[in-house]
Design an enzyme around this catalytic site. Structure first.
Site, PDB file in Angstrom:
ATOM      1  N   ARG A 115      75.437   1.964 -76.314  1.00  7.35           N
ATOM      2  CA  ARG A 115      76.666   2.596 -75.865  1.00  7.35           C
ATOM      3  C   ARG A 115      76.357   3.954 -75.281  1.00  7.35           C
ATOM      4  O   ARG A 115      75.744   4.800 -75.926  1.00  7.35           O
ATOM      5  CB  ARG A 115      77.651   2.729 -77.028  1.00  7.35           C
ATOM      6  CG  ARG A 115      78.986   3.308 -76.608  1.00  7.35           C
ATOM      7  CD  ARG A 115      80.027   3.187 -77.701  1.00  7.35           C
ATOM      8  NE  ARG A 115      79.675   3.922 -78.912  1.00  7.35           N
ATOM      9  CZ  ARG A 115      80.504   4.094 -79.928  1.00  7.35           C
ATOM     10  NH1 ARG A 115      81.713   3.554 -79.888  1.00  7.35           N
ATOM     11  NH2 ARG A 115      80.123   4.762 -80.984  1.00  7.35           N
TER      12      ARG A 115
ATOM     13  N   THR B 157      80.440   7.957 -71.810  1.00 14.59           N
ATOM     14  CA  THR B 157      81.511   7.092 -71.302  1.00 14.59           C
ATOM     15  C   THR B 157      82.004   6.086 -72.326  1.00 14.59           C
ATOM     16  O   THR B 157      83.066   5.481 -72.131  1.00 14.59           O
ATOM     17  CB  THR B 157      81.016   6.315 -70.076  1.00 14.59           C
ATOM     18  OG1 THR B 157      79.976   5.402 -70.480  1.00 14.59           O
ATOM     19  CG2 THR B 157      80.478   7.260 -69.016  1.00 14.59           C
TER      20      THR B 157
END
Length: 216
Positions: free
Chosen positions: A111, A115
Protein backbone atom coordinates in the site's frame (compact mmCIF):
# COMPACT_ATOMS: atom_id res chain seq x y z
CA UNK A 1 -33.26 -9.43 -17.39
CA UNK A 2 -30.92 -6.75 -18.74
CA UNK A 3 -30.13 -3.89 -16.39
CA UNK A 4 -30.52 -5.98 -13.25
CA UNK A 5 -27.76 -5.59 -10.68
CA UNK A 6 -26.04 -8.57 -9.07
CA UNK A 7 -27.06 -8.72 -5.40
CA UNK A 8 -24.07 -8.46 -3.06
CA UNK A 9 -22.60 -11.70 -1.79
CA UNK A 10 -23.02 -12.34 1.92
CA UNK A 11 -20.63 -11.08 4.57
CA UNK A 12 -20.10 -13.80 7.16
CA UNK A 13 -18.83 -12.83 10.63
CA UNK A 14 -17.61 -15.87 12.55
CA UNK A 15 -18.98 -15.49 16.06
CA UNK A 16 -17.90 -18.92 17.32
CA UNK A 17 -16.59 -18.67 20.91
CA UNK A 18 -13.22 -20.23 20.00
CA UNK A 19 -12.73 -17.74 17.16
CA UNK A 20 -13.61 -14.76 19.36
CA UNK A 21 -11.36 -16.00 22.19
CA UNK A 22 -8.37 -16.40 19.90
CA UNK A 23 -9.05 -13.09 18.14
CA UNK A 24 -9.04 -11.25 21.47
CA UNK A 25 -5.67 -12.83 22.27
CA UNK A 26 -4.40 -11.71 18.86
CA UNK A 27 -5.47 -8.14 19.50
CA UNK A 28 -3.55 -7.85 22.78
CA UNK A 29 -0.38 -5.77 22.46
CA UNK A 30 1.39 -8.13 24.88
CA UNK A 31 0.98 -11.19 22.62
CA UNK A 32 4.44 -12.29 21.42
CA UNK A 33 5.43 -12.87 17.80
CA UNK A 34 5.37 -16.63 18.38
CA UNK A 35 1.97 -16.40 20.05
CA UNK A 36 0.55 -14.18 17.32
CA UNK A 37 1.76 -16.60 14.64
CA UNK A 38 0.32 -19.62 16.48
CA UNK A 39 -3.06 -17.97 17.10
CA UNK A 40 -3.34 -16.84 13.47
CA UNK A 41 -2.67 -20.40 12.35
CA UNK A 42 -5.32 -21.76 14.72
CA UNK A 43 -7.96 -19.22 13.64
CA UNK A 44 -7.14 -19.98 10.00
CA UNK A 45 -8.14 -23.60 10.49
CA UNK A 46 -11.51 -22.49 11.86
CA UNK A 47 -12.05 -19.96 9.03
CA UNK A 48 -11.25 -22.66 6.45
CA UNK A 49 -14.34 -24.62 7.53
CA UNK A 50 -16.60 -21.69 6.62
CA UNK A 51 -14.70 -20.85 3.44
CA UNK A 52 -15.16 -24.40 2.12
CA UNK A 53 -18.79 -24.81 3.15
CA UNK A 54 -20.11 -24.71 -0.44
CA UNK A 55 -17.68 -27.16 -2.07
CA UNK A 56 -19.42 -29.74 -4.22
CA UNK A 57 -19.43 -33.43 -3.32
CA UNK A 58 -19.83 -36.57 -5.42
CA UNK A 59 -21.06 -39.98 -4.26
CA UNK A 60 -18.53 -42.82 -4.27
CA UNK A 61 -18.70 -46.49 -3.34
CA UNK A 62 -16.13 -47.50 -0.73
CA UNK A 63 -15.33 -50.59 1.32
CA UNK A 64 -15.16 -50.19 5.07
CA UNK A 65 -13.63 -53.00 7.19
CA UNK A 66 -17.18 -54.32 7.62
CA UNK A 67 -19.13 -53.64 4.40
CA UNK A 68 -19.57 -51.56 1.27
CA UNK A 69 -21.21 -48.16 1.57
CA UNK A 70 -21.79 -44.94 -0.31
CA UNK A 71 -19.65 -42.06 0.88
CA UNK A 72 -18.89 -38.60 -0.47
CA UNK A 73 -15.69 -36.99 -1.73
CA UNK A 74 -14.97 -33.52 -3.07
CA UNK A 75 -15.91 -33.30 -6.72
CA UNK A 76 -13.58 -32.28 -9.53
CA UNK A 77 -10.74 -29.81 -9.23
CA UNK A 78 -11.03 -28.24 -5.86
CA UNK A 79 -9.20 -25.28 -4.38
CA UNK A 80 -6.62 -22.63 -4.89
CA UNK A 81 -5.52 -20.66 -1.85
CA UNK A 82 -4.27 -17.22 -2.88
CA UNK A 83 -2.16 -15.27 -0.39
CA UNK A 84 -1.87 -11.49 -0.64
CA UNK A 85 1.77 -11.03 0.34
CA UNK A 86 3.21 -10.81 2.79
CA UNK A 87 0.81 -11.02 5.69
CA UNK A 88 -1.56 -13.39 3.90
CA UNK A 89 0.99 -16.15 4.41
CA UNK A 90 0.11 -16.25 8.10
CA UNK A 91 -3.41 -17.43 7.19
CA UNK A 92 -2.21 -19.54 4.26
CA UNK A 93 -0.06 -21.75 6.48
CA UNK A 94 -2.97 -22.62 8.76
CA UNK A 95 -5.32 -23.37 5.89
CA UNK A 96 -2.78 -25.67 4.26
CA UNK A 97 -2.74 -27.75 7.45
CA UNK A 98 -6.40 -28.53 6.77
CA UNK A 99 -6.25 -28.44 2.94
CA UNK A 100 -2.83 -29.91 2.03
CA UNK A 101 -3.85 -30.77 -1.56
CA UNK A 102 -4.87 -27.19 -2.43
CA UNK A 103 -2.93 -25.34 -5.09
CA UNK A 104 -1.37 -22.06 -3.95
CA UNK A 105 -1.10 -18.69 -5.63
CA UNK A 106 0.59 -15.49 -4.48
CA UNK A 107 -0.14 -11.87 -5.28
CA UNK A 108 2.35 -9.29 -4.04
CA UNK A 109 0.83 -5.91 -3.19
CA UNK A 110 1.96 -3.06 -0.99
CA UNK A 111 0.00 0.00 0.00
CA UNK A 112 1.37 3.38 -1.04
CA UNK A 113 1.25 5.28 2.26
CA UNK A 114 0.63 8.60 0.50
CA UNK A 115 -2.30 7.51 -1.69
CA UNK A 116 -3.39 4.34 0.21
CA UNK A 117 -3.63 2.69 -3.22
CA UNK A 118 -2.24 -0.84 -3.85
CA UNK A 119 0.89 -1.34 -5.94
CA UNK A 120 1.49 -4.80 -7.42
CA UNK A 121 5.00 -6.26 -7.51
CA UNK A 122 4.44 -10.02 -7.95
CA UNK A 123 1.86 -12.56 -9.12
CA UNK A 124 2.09 -16.32 -9.58
CA UNK A 125 -1.03 -18.46 -10.04
CA UNK A 126 -1.82 -22.03 -11.13
CA UNK A 127 -2.63 -22.40 -14.83
CA UNK A 128 -6.03 -23.98 -14.14
CA UNK A 129 -7.26 -21.27 -11.78
CA UNK A 130 -10.56 -20.98 -13.68
CA UNK A 131 -11.45 -24.55 -12.67
CA UNK A 132 -10.91 -24.04 -8.94
CA UNK A 133 -12.60 -22.23 -6.07
CA UNK A 134 -10.18 -19.44 -5.12
CA UNK A 135 -9.91 -18.53 -1.45
CA UNK A 136 -8.06 -15.21 -1.16
CA UNK A 137 -6.47 -14.64 2.25
CA UNK A 138 -5.23 -11.44 3.88
CA UNK A 139 -5.42 -10.64 7.60
CA UNK A 140 -6.97 -7.19 7.19
CA UNK A 141 -9.70 -5.72 4.99
CA UNK A 142 -9.06 -2.03 5.62
CA UNK A 143 -9.78 0.30 2.69
CA UNK A 144 -10.57 -2.71 0.48
CA UNK A 145 -8.39 -1.42 -2.36
CA UNK A 146 -5.75 -4.16 -2.13
CA UNK A 147 -8.34 -6.93 -1.90
CA UNK A 148 -10.28 -5.55 -4.87
CA UNK A 149 -7.08 -5.17 -6.92
CA UNK A 150 -6.02 -8.74 -6.14
CA UNK A 151 -9.43 -10.09 -7.13
CA UNK A 152 -9.34 -7.99 -10.33
CA UNK A 153 -6.09 -9.76 -11.25
CA UNK A 154 -7.51 -13.17 -10.32
CA UNK A 155 -10.60 -12.69 -12.47
CA UNK A 156 -8.40 -11.41 -15.27
CA UNK A 157 -6.50 -14.69 -15.07
CA UNK A 158 -9.75 -16.66 -15.38
CA UNK A 159 -10.98 -17.18 -11.81
CA UNK A 160 -14.75 -17.54 -11.64
CA UNK A 161 -15.52 -18.42 -8.00
CA UNK A 162 -13.72 -16.31 -5.39
CA UNK A 163 -14.07 -16.09 -1.60
CA UNK A 164 -12.22 -13.50 0.49
CA UNK A 165 -11.11 -14.43 4.03
CA UNK A 166 -9.64 -12.05 6.62
CA UNK A 167 -9.19 -11.78 10.36
CA UNK A 168 -10.57 -8.25 10.66
CA UNK A 169 -12.54 -5.89 8.44
CA UNK A 170 -13.48 -2.23 8.53
CA UNK A 171 -16.94 -1.14 7.35
CA UNK A 172 -15.26 0.97 4.67
CA UNK A 173 -13.40 -2.04 3.30
CA UNK A 174 -16.46 -4.26 3.30
CA UNK A 175 -18.44 -1.60 1.42
CA UNK A 176 -15.67 -0.99 -1.14
CA UNK A 177 -15.04 -4.68 -1.87
CA UNK A 178 -18.78 -5.44 -2.05
CA UNK A 179 -19.22 -2.68 -4.64
CA UNK A 180 -16.18 -3.75 -6.66
CA UNK A 181 -16.96 -7.48 -6.54
CA UNK A 182 -20.55 -8.14 -5.43
CA UNK A 183 -20.21 -11.85 -6.24
CA UNK A 184 -17.38 -12.41 -3.73
CA UNK A 185 -18.33 -13.70 -0.27
CA UNK A 186 -16.40 -12.01 2.58
CA UNK A 187 -15.59 -14.11 5.63
CA UNK A 188 -14.16 -12.35 8.68
CA UNK A 189 -13.89 -12.75 12.44
CA UNK A 190 -14.99 -9.18 13.22
CA UNK A 191 -16.02 -5.88 11.64
CA UNK A 192 -14.35 -3.14 13.66
CA UNK A 193 -15.33 0.48 14.25
CA UNK A 194 -13.59 2.01 11.22
CA UNK A 195 -10.40 3.45 9.76
CA UNK A 196 -8.16 6.17 11.15
CA UNK A 197 -6.54 8.94 9.08
CA UNK A 198 -3.73 6.57 8.05
CA UNK A 199 -6.07 3.84 6.81
CA UNK A 200 -5.52 1.52 9.78
CA UNK A 201 -8.40 -0.45 11.31
CA UNK A 202 -9.46 0.70 14.79
CA UNK A 203 -9.35 -0.83 17.34
CA UNK A 204 -7.69 -3.44 15.15
CA UNK A 205 -4.65 -5.46 16.11
CA UNK A 206 -1.77 -3.42 14.71
CA UNK A 207 0.21 -4.28 11.59
CA UNK A 208 -0.45 -7.99 11.03
CA UNK A 209 2.65 -8.49 8.88
CA UNK A 210 4.96 -6.93 11.46
CA UNK A 211 3.40 -8.94 14.26
CA UNK A 212 3.59 -12.19 12.30
CA UNK A 213 7.20 -11.80 11.26
CA UNK A 214 8.66 -9.81 14.14
CA UNK A 215 9.54 -6.76 12.06
CA UNK A 216 7.75 -4.12 14.13
Amino acid sequence: MSGEQTPPAPVVVLDHPLVQHKLTRLRQATTSTAGFRRLTREISLLMAYEATRDLKLEAVEIETPLERMEGHLLSGKKLCLVSILRAGNGILDGMLDLLPAARVGHIGLFRDHATLEPVEYYMKLPDDIGERVCIVVDPMLATGHSAAAAIDRLKGAGARHVVFVCLLAAPEGVAFLSRAHPDVKIITCAIDRGLDDHGYIRPGLGDAGDRLFGTK
